[in-house]
Design a protein around this motif. Sequence first.
Motif, PDB file in Angstrom:
ATOM      1  N   MET A 179       1.635   8.626 -32.483  1.00  0.00           N
ATOM      2  CA  MET A 179       0.232   8.866 -32.829  1.00  0.00           C
ATOM      3  C   MET A 179       0.087  10.270 -33.403  1.00  0.00           C
ATOM      4  O   MET A 179       0.758  11.212 -32.966  1.00  0.00           O
ATOM      5  CB  MET A 179      -0.667   8.741 -31.587  1.00  0.00           C
ATOM      6  N   VAL A 180      -0.799  10.393 -34.368  1.00  0.00           N
ATOM      7  CA  VAL A 180      -1.171  11.722 -34.857  1.00  0.00           C
ATOM      8  C   VAL A 180      -2.033  12.360 -33.791  1.00  0.00           C
ATOM      9  O   VAL A 180      -3.020  11.779 -33.343  1.00  0.00           O
ATOM     10  CB  VAL A 180      -1.923  11.628 -36.198  1.00  0.00           C
ATOM     11  N   SER A 181      -1.655  13.577 -33.366  1.00  0.00           N
ATOM     12  CA  SER A 181      -2.246  14.131 -32.146  1.00  0.00           C
ATOM     13  C   SER A 181      -3.118  15.352 -32.358  1.00  0.00           C
ATOM     14  O   SER A 181      -3.519  15.990 -31.399  1.00  0.00           O
ATOM     15  CB  SER A 181      -1.130  14.505 -31.154  1.00  0.00           C
ATOM     16  N   ASP A 182      -3.441  15.725 -33.632  1.00  0.00           N
ATOM     17  CA  ASP A 182      -4.316  16.883 -33.777  1.00  0.00           C
ATOM     18  C   ASP A 182      -5.731  16.510 -33.347  1.00  0.00           C
ATOM     19  O   ASP A 182      -6.058  15.347 -33.124  1.00  0.00           O
ATOM     20  CB  ASP A 182      -4.285  17.442 -35.204  1.00  0.00           C
ATOM     21  N   SER A 183      -6.591  17.511 -33.213  1.00  0.00           N
ATOM     22  CA  SER A 183      -7.924  17.277 -32.654  1.00  0.00           C
ATOM     23  C   SER A 183      -8.755  16.336 -33.499  1.00  0.00           C
ATOM     24  O   SER A 183      -9.649  15.662 -33.004  1.00  0.00           O
ATOM     25  CB  SER A 183      -8.653  18.609 -32.481  1.00  0.00           C
ATOM     26  N   SER A 184      -8.464  16.257 -34.814  1.00  0.00           N
ATOM     27  CA  SER A 184      -9.243  15.375 -35.674  1.00  0.00           C
ATOM     28  C   SER A 184      -8.996  13.909 -35.355  1.00  0.00           C
ATOM     29  O   SER A 184      -9.810  13.050 -35.679  1.00  0.00           O
ATOM     30  CB  SER A 184      -8.904  15.646 -37.148  1.00  0.00           C
ATOM     31  N   HIS A 244       5.599   9.688 -28.931  1.00  0.00           N
ATOM     32  CA  HIS A 244       5.695  10.672 -30.009  1.00  0.00           C
ATOM     33  C   HIS A 244       4.283  11.079 -30.438  1.00  0.00           C
ATOM     34  O   HIS A 244       3.477  10.231 -30.795  1.00  0.00           O
ATOM     35  CB  HIS A 244       6.440  10.107 -31.222  1.00  0.00           C
ATOM     36  N   GLN A 245       4.019  12.354 -30.375  1.00  0.00           N
ATOM     37  CA  GLN A 245       2.757  12.892 -30.866  1.00  0.00           C
ATOM     38  C   GLN A 245       3.084  13.863 -32.000  1.00  0.00           C
ATOM     39  O   GLN A 245       3.775  14.858 -31.789  1.00  0.00           O
ATOM     40  CB  GLN A 245       1.978  13.600 -29.754  1.00  0.00           C
ATOM     41  N   VAL A 246       2.578  13.555 -33.180  1.00  0.00           N
ATOM     42  CA  VAL A 246       2.933  14.334 -34.370  1.00  0.00           C
ATOM     43  C   VAL A 246       1.662  14.876 -35.008  1.00  0.00           C
ATOM     44  O   VAL A 246       0.549  14.497 -34.637  1.00  0.00           O
ATOM     45  CB  VAL A 246       3.725  13.471 -35.375  1.00  0.00           C
ATOM     46  N   THR A 247       1.834  15.751 -35.987  1.00  0.00           N
ATOM     47  CA  THR A 247       0.676  16.433 -36.579  1.00  0.00           C
ATOM     48  C   THR A 247       0.247  15.864 -37.921  1.00  0.00           C
ATOM     49  O   THR A 247      -0.737  16.322 -38.485  1.00  0.00           O
ATOM     50  CB  THR A 247       0.984  17.928 -36.756  1.00  0.00           C
ATOM     51  N   SER A 248       0.988  14.878 -38.451  1.00  0.00           N
ATOM     52  CA  SER A 248       0.595  14.312 -39.739  1.00  0.00           C
ATOM     53  C   SER A 248       1.126  12.893 -39.856  1.00  0.00           C
ATOM     54  O   SER A 248       2.086  12.507 -39.182  1.00  0.00           O
ATOM     55  CB  SER A 248       1.140  15.158 -40.897  1.00  0.00           C
ATOM     56  N   GLN A 249       0.485  12.105 -40.748  1.00  0.00           N
ATOM     57  CA  GLN A 249       0.930  10.740 -40.973  1.00  0.00           C
ATOM     58  C   GLN A 249       2.310  10.712 -41.624  1.00  0.00           C
ATOM     59  O   GLN A 249       3.087   9.779 -41.405  1.00  0.00           O
ATOM     60  CB  GLN A 249      -0.086   9.999 -41.855  1.00  0.00           C
ATOM     61  N   GLN A 250       2.623  11.728 -42.417  1.00  0.00           N
ATOM     62  CA  GLN A 250       3.941  11.786 -43.050  1.00  0.00           C
ATOM     63  C   GLN A 250       5.050  11.868 -42.000  1.00  0.00           C
ATOM     64  O   GLN A 250       6.084  11.195 -42.107  1.00  0.00           O
ATOM     65  CB  GLN A 250       4.026  12.999 -43.988  1.00  0.00           C
ATOM     66  N   VAL A 251       4.826  12.686 -40.970  1.00  0.00           N
ATOM     67  CA  VAL A 251       5.814  12.782 -39.895  1.00  0.00           C
ATOM     68  C   VAL A 251       5.851  11.474 -39.102  1.00  0.00           C
ATOM     69  O   VAL A 251       6.915  11.009 -38.674  1.00  0.00           O
ATOM     70  CB  VAL A 251       5.495  13.973 -38.973  1.00  0.00           C
ATOM     71  N   ALA A 252       4.694  10.846 -38.916  1.00  0.00           N
ATOM     72  CA  ALA A 252       4.644   9.574 -38.191  1.00  0.00           C
ATOM     73  C   ALA A 252       5.512   8.522 -38.870  1.00  0.00           C
ATOM     74  O   ALA A 252       6.195   7.737 -38.204  1.00  0.00           O
ATOM     75  CB  ALA A 252       3.200   9.089 -38.086  1.00  0.00           C
ATOM     76  N   PRO A 311       2.461   2.544 -47.040  1.00  0.00           N
ATOM     77  CA  PRO A 311       3.471   3.506 -47.484  1.00  0.00           C
ATOM     78  C   PRO A 311       4.467   2.917 -48.477  1.00  0.00           C
ATOM     79  O   PRO A 311       5.061   3.653 -49.269  1.00  0.00           O
ATOM     80  CB  PRO A 311       4.168   3.911 -46.180  1.00  0.00           C
ATOM     81  N   CYS A 312       4.647   1.574 -48.449  1.00  0.00           N
ATOM     82  CA  CYS A 312       5.593   0.919 -49.373  1.00  0.00           C
ATOM     83  C   CYS A 312       6.950   1.633 -49.374  1.00  0.00           C
ATOM     84  O   CYS A 312       7.610   1.728 -50.413  1.00  0.00           O
ATOM     85  CB  CYS A 312       5.025   0.880 -50.795  1.00  0.00           C
ATOM     86  N   ASP A 313       7.306   2.173 -48.216  1.00  0.00           N
ATOM     87  CA  ASP A 313       8.565   2.913 -48.109  1.00  0.00           C
ATOM     88  C   ASP A 313       9.669   2.009 -47.584  1.00  0.00           C
ATOM     89  O   ASP A 313       9.442   1.164 -46.713  1.00  0.00           O
ATOM     90  CB  ASP A 313       8.405   4.107 -47.161  1.00  0.00           C
ATOM     91  N   ARG A 314      10.848   2.214 -48.072  1.00  0.00           N
ATOM     92  CA  ARG A 314      12.003   1.486 -47.570  1.00  0.00           C
ATOM     93  C   ARG A 314      12.220   1.849 -46.101  1.00  0.00           C
ATOM     94  O   ARG A 314      12.175   3.012 -45.720  1.00  0.00           O
ATOM     95  CB  ARG A 314      13.222   1.875 -48.392  1.00  0.00           C
ATOM     96  N   GLY A 315      12.427   0.823 -45.308  1.00  0.00           N
ATOM     97  CA  GLY A 315      12.657   1.053 -43.890  1.00  0.00           C
ATOM     98  C   GLY A 315      11.431   0.817 -43.039  1.00  0.00           C
ATOM     99  O   GLY A 315      11.518   0.825 -41.817  1.00  0.00           O
TER     100      GLY A 315
END
Length: 326
Positions: free
Chosen positions: A208-213, A236-244, A262-266
């Motif tokens: 999950m994205v974990s910043d206050s927003s 996992h708590q991350v600060t951006s969707q890219q890291v997620a 994201p249409c990303d491989r994987g």
Amino acid sequence: MTKEFDVVQLDVHHLRVIRAIADTGSLSRAAIALGVTQPAVSAQLKRLENMLGYQLFDRREGSVKPTPMGELLLRRTAALLPQLDKLLEDIEQRVCPSGPPDVVRVAAVASALVAYLPSLVTRLWPEVAEVQVVHDDHPERLLPLLAQRRAELGLVKDYPGYELEIPENVDTAVVVTEPTFVLLPEDHPLAREESIDLRALRDESWVMVSDSSAATFTKYFADACARNGFSPSVTHQVTSQQVALLVVRSGAIGLSQPICDPCDRGIVTRPLRGDVLPRRHILAWNRETFVAGRQEELLAAVVESYWAEARTAPVYAAYLEKRRER
């Protein structure tokens, strides 16, 4: 030049800067509230402190706190700023009663729709010279900008049971209510399903994205899981969707707006079954500004842009087609 003479040079802009810093607790958030850059706020504060000969805020670890002199100045100006704002608003309404300003400000949360707004505004109002987008993922901070006429348009999101508090002089319209999709590693057993029951994910590790927003959505998600009989294991708590996305590739489960495939491989994207976790995209404006005269046209243009973008997200497009066939 004496200090007494310098103090007379205080103007309404100085007062807005120190008020914004005190209200938000940081220079960067004050910059967002004022619609300017953080270095501009820092420079204004430094000039003001040099002019007065006193430090107004203590800076420590990314936050600021008023000094005794700062608190004195804030107390003395607390009643003055609303009166000045009302005076300037009255003057503005008399000078520019109907047409748009040269620069239109848009206050928006992160969304694929944000990129469309500048061109939509200039298409409907060709006399607008520039459209500036102020981004902040805290909609509760964006709507007051509209109420105070520091922004002309807003694009925000909310969730059932967690609806936004709308200021009295702000009107809103729902652009779309969309589902939430699940992000899965491509080798996950459920990746072959067309849609996924939330309860089938009860034993998964979530990112999950974990910043206050994201705090409101996190509560909303936890409530939905509770209604389905489990508490999610957020490992996992991350600060951006890219890291997620990186964490999902490594085996965790994530969530996404369907239009942001994201249409990303994987990684594969799948809809949650049963209209779980819907969210609303909301267009907002001050009803006393030029936007009110053509809000229906603007809303129609934003809605059209959303569906045009949705058709470029393969999984979402297929999901919508199946819904239409039912």
